[in-house]
Design an enzyme around this catalytic site. Structure first.
Site, PDB file in Angstrom:
ATOM      1  N   THR A 192       0.875  -1.173   0.000  1.00  0.00           N
ATOM      2  CA  THR A 192       0.000   0.000   0.000  1.00  0.00           C
ATOM      3  C   THR A 192       0.917   1.229   0.000  1.00  0.00           C
ATOM      4  O   THR A 192       2.019   1.152   0.516  1.00  0.00           O
ATOM      5  CB  THR A 192      -0.849  -0.015   1.297  1.00  0.00           C
ATOM      6  OG1 THR A 192      -1.802  -1.052   1.191  1.00  0.00           O
ATOM      7  CG2 THR A 192      -1.550   1.308   1.569  1.00  0.00           C
ATOM      8  N   VAL A 221     -13.523  -3.961   2.215  1.00  0.00           N
ATOM      9  CA  VAL A 221     -12.847  -2.668   2.249  1.00  0.00           C
ATOM     10  C   VAL A 221     -11.981  -2.622   3.505  1.00  0.00           C
ATOM     11  O   VAL A 221     -12.439  -2.970   4.595  1.00  0.00           O
ATOM     12  CB  VAL A 221     -13.876  -1.510   2.255  1.00  0.00           C
ATOM     13  CG1 VAL A 221     -13.192  -0.169   2.471  1.00  0.00           C
ATOM     14  CG2 VAL A 221     -14.661  -1.503   0.945  1.00  0.00           C
ATOM     15  N   ASP A 223      -8.624  -0.409   5.680  1.00  0.00           N
ATOM     16  CA  ASP A 223      -8.526   0.889   6.355  1.00  0.00           C
ATOM     17  C   ASP A 223      -8.158   2.036   5.428  1.00  0.00           C
ATOM     18  O   ASP A 223      -8.408   3.202   5.765  1.00  0.00           O
ATOM     19  CB  ASP A 223      -7.505   0.806   7.496  1.00  0.00           C
ATOM     20  CG  ASP A 223      -6.101   0.517   6.983  1.00  0.00           C
ATOM     21  OD1 ASP A 223      -5.941  -0.414   6.152  1.00  0.00           O
ATOM     22  OD2 ASP A 223      -5.156   1.217   7.384  1.00  0.00           O
ATOM     23  N   THR A 243      -0.433   1.719   6.874  1.00  0.00           N
ATOM     24  CA  THR A 243      -0.390   0.537   6.004  1.00  0.00           C
ATOM     25  C   THR A 243      -0.287  -0.697   6.882  1.00  0.00           C
ATOM     26  O   THR A 243       0.612  -0.803   7.719  1.00  0.00           O
ATOM     27  CB  THR A 243       0.803   0.589   5.035  1.00  0.00           C
ATOM     28  OG1 THR A 243       0.911  -0.683   4.383  1.00  0.00           O
ATOM     29  CG2 THR A 243       2.115   0.883   5.742  1.00  0.00           C
ATOM     30  N   GLY A 244      -1.232  -1.599   6.720  1.00  0.00           N
ATOM     31  CA  GLY A 244      -1.165  -2.782   7.566  1.00  0.00           C
ATOM     32  C   GLY A 244      -2.386  -3.643   7.394  1.00  0.00           C
ATOM     33  O   GLY A 244      -3.158  -3.461   6.452  1.00  0.00           O
ATOM     34  N   GLY A 246      -5.655  -4.197   7.564  1.00  0.00           N
ATOM     35  CA  GLY A 246      -6.668  -3.149   7.651  1.00  0.00           C
ATOM     36  C   GLY A 246      -7.735  -3.364   8.695  1.00  0.00           C
ATOM     37  O   GLY A 246      -8.207  -2.404   9.315  1.00  0.00           O
TER      38      GLY A 246
END
Lengths: 326, 326
Positions: A192, A221, A223, A243-244, A246
């Site tokens: 991301t 969907v 984060d 970023t991770g 979500g």
């Protein structure tokens, strides 16, 4: 006479330097299990070069007196256009072989924000997120409706095949063949992209763009398009792009939580980011990282994974590009 | 002998009361420009009766030792099934004459959460949000993908016409005929529903369900399905369900912000809710309100609009049902 001139010049120069408002920019290209053993010298060089191109372009906008929103958009567009990252071209495939893109942006001066989720034809989702912010009364548009809005606004649309890359297709096939969604899932947020900038006017802005998780189903969907979770900016506290994994980042409201801890708990940017990423998320089991800037141009790049693609040009103008833990 | 028995009984009763963990529940049926001049006695009686039915059903779950998640789901289902509120049956129409529903739920014990946005066939969106929480690795599913997940999970689906009501159709036609989207938009969140409960085990849960804004376009998603904005619950601080102009509620991360101000700024529930709803949102120009509960069973029902449909049964067991400002 000469000495007086020199002295006057030095004084003016010092005064000028003291009055120059700080500018700064920080970007990420995703966090995850980036292992030196799996990285070739060539791939690492490519990634470093693209991070450098992105952050220098964003920094140039700030040096030229441009807004933090323009700097963030400029930096993210370059990462979206590169097949190296999971955003725009090179995004991961969902379970039925499509690239579904999400992005968000927030203006720390006005707290205006825009976001899109699940779009399939938008070349640069960050541009559409910004247009949602500036040209609609809404914050979040999803799916076909978001595409229709894009068309009305003249945002560049492309054939969905534009986003396809061989590498991501092989990744999907590998995940699906092994049917080990959960195991692979763990790192699928990896790459991301995001940016946070502080401009000469003292305004913070933050943005994030992603293809989400590989092999995702059911209109999932994460984060990245969620203001508060993946992206937040407020001149009173800080700007953050995350970023991770979500699902954890949504539940911990990561981006806003860092700003809230600065504002309500009087933590420094670094302390607030560490508290959320290295403590709260770790306790929950959520992997990933954040980049952040405060209004003084302090930079934080904090992650609880082996690596995070990241670069910063702080207020002293020094460029850093890093991949692994320090 | 009789007096000793009486005394022992009183002591036991007092001790029992002190040890009984508090239970509490609070619900809302939306906030907005609810004017007495536009309300008939009959409509007001209908709304009060439905709020009473909902909150009593939720409270019964708690009295029977059920979980706060069950209480929230039970209370919200009743409001979704009623055509009086903008959630489930009776939801507003979007710009192309469809009912698009959003919902979310969060468990304050585990911080698990689930949400759906833009679903068109789910009879009780709060049930689907809960199933996303319990039966998927995700937090937020949108559109057709969410419907596919619902089908796989055996969630009750209905013909989209189930949601149609004459009243909402006339509302859409009126908005579209007058082409005064912005003017009407101001109050279109009006009658979103939500619930927050505290169970005997000390666990908080919160949920929200809505049809969004009348005449909405482009796949617009508001705050209701956004964990942190429309819904948040954390046993360490509080549970919140919001209703209002969603774009502002997203940008202010309303539900989580109230919890964060309790946790990091040491405000009481009432102070935290008032700070966000009566100060921060008012400064931004965002209308609406929240219901909230803390772990001691304190109730807050705070709004910056002329009215908010609301009801509470606090830890003392007293029922309140209100519509206008006190």
């Amino acid at each position: 006479m000469f000495r007086w001139l020199l002295l006057a010049s030095l004084v003016m120069s010092t005064a000028g330097a003291a009055e120059t408002p700080p500018i700064a920019i920080v970007i990420h290209g995703g966090a995850g299990t980036i292992l030196k053993s799996e990285m070739t010298a060539e791939k690492e060089a490519d990634i470093r070069a693209k991070l450098e191109q992105s952050i220098k372009a964003g920094h140039q906008v700030l040096q030229d007196g441009g807004s933090s929103l323009d700097a963030v958009t400029t930096a993210i567009r370059i990462l979206e256009d590169s097949p190296l990252f999971n955003a725009g071209k090179g995004a991961v495939f969902n379970a039925i072989g499509q690239n579904e893109l999400d992005a968000s942006i927030m203006d720390g001066e006005t707290l205006n924000a825009g976001a899109v989720a699940g779009v399939k034809t938008i070349k640069n989702p960050i541009d559409l997120a910004r247009t949602v912010m500036t040209h609609s009364p809404h914050v979040l548009l999803v799916g076909d409706g978001a595409e229709e809005f894009a068309k009305n606004q003249g945002i560049e649309q492309v054939d969905p095949r534009y986003f396809h890359t061989e590498r991501r297709l092989r990744q999907l096939q590998k995940i699906q063949a092994k049917e080990k969604l959960r195991a692979e899932y763990r790192d699928s947020w990896f790459s991301t992209v995001g940016a946070v900038a502080l401009d000469k006017a003292g305004n913070l802005a933050a943005g994030t763009s992603t293809g989400g998780t590989a092999n995702k189903r059911w209109g999932r969907v994460g984060d990245s398009p969620i203001i508060g979770a993946g992206t937040y900016a407020n001149n009173q506290s800080c700007g953050v792009s995350a970023t991770g994994h979500g699902e954890y980042f949504i539940r911990a409201v990561v981006a806003y939580s860092i700003c809230a801890r600065m504002q309500f708990e009087n933590l420094s940017l670094q302390q607030a980011a560490a508290r959320v990423v290295k403590q709260e998320l770790v306790e929950m089991g959520g992997s990933g990282g954040v980049i952040a800037l405060d209004k003084d141009g302090e930079v934080a790049m904090v992650f609880n994974t082996p690596g995070m693609y990241r670069a910063a040009i702080g207020r002293d103008g020094t460029l850093q590009i890093k991949i692994y833990q320090d």
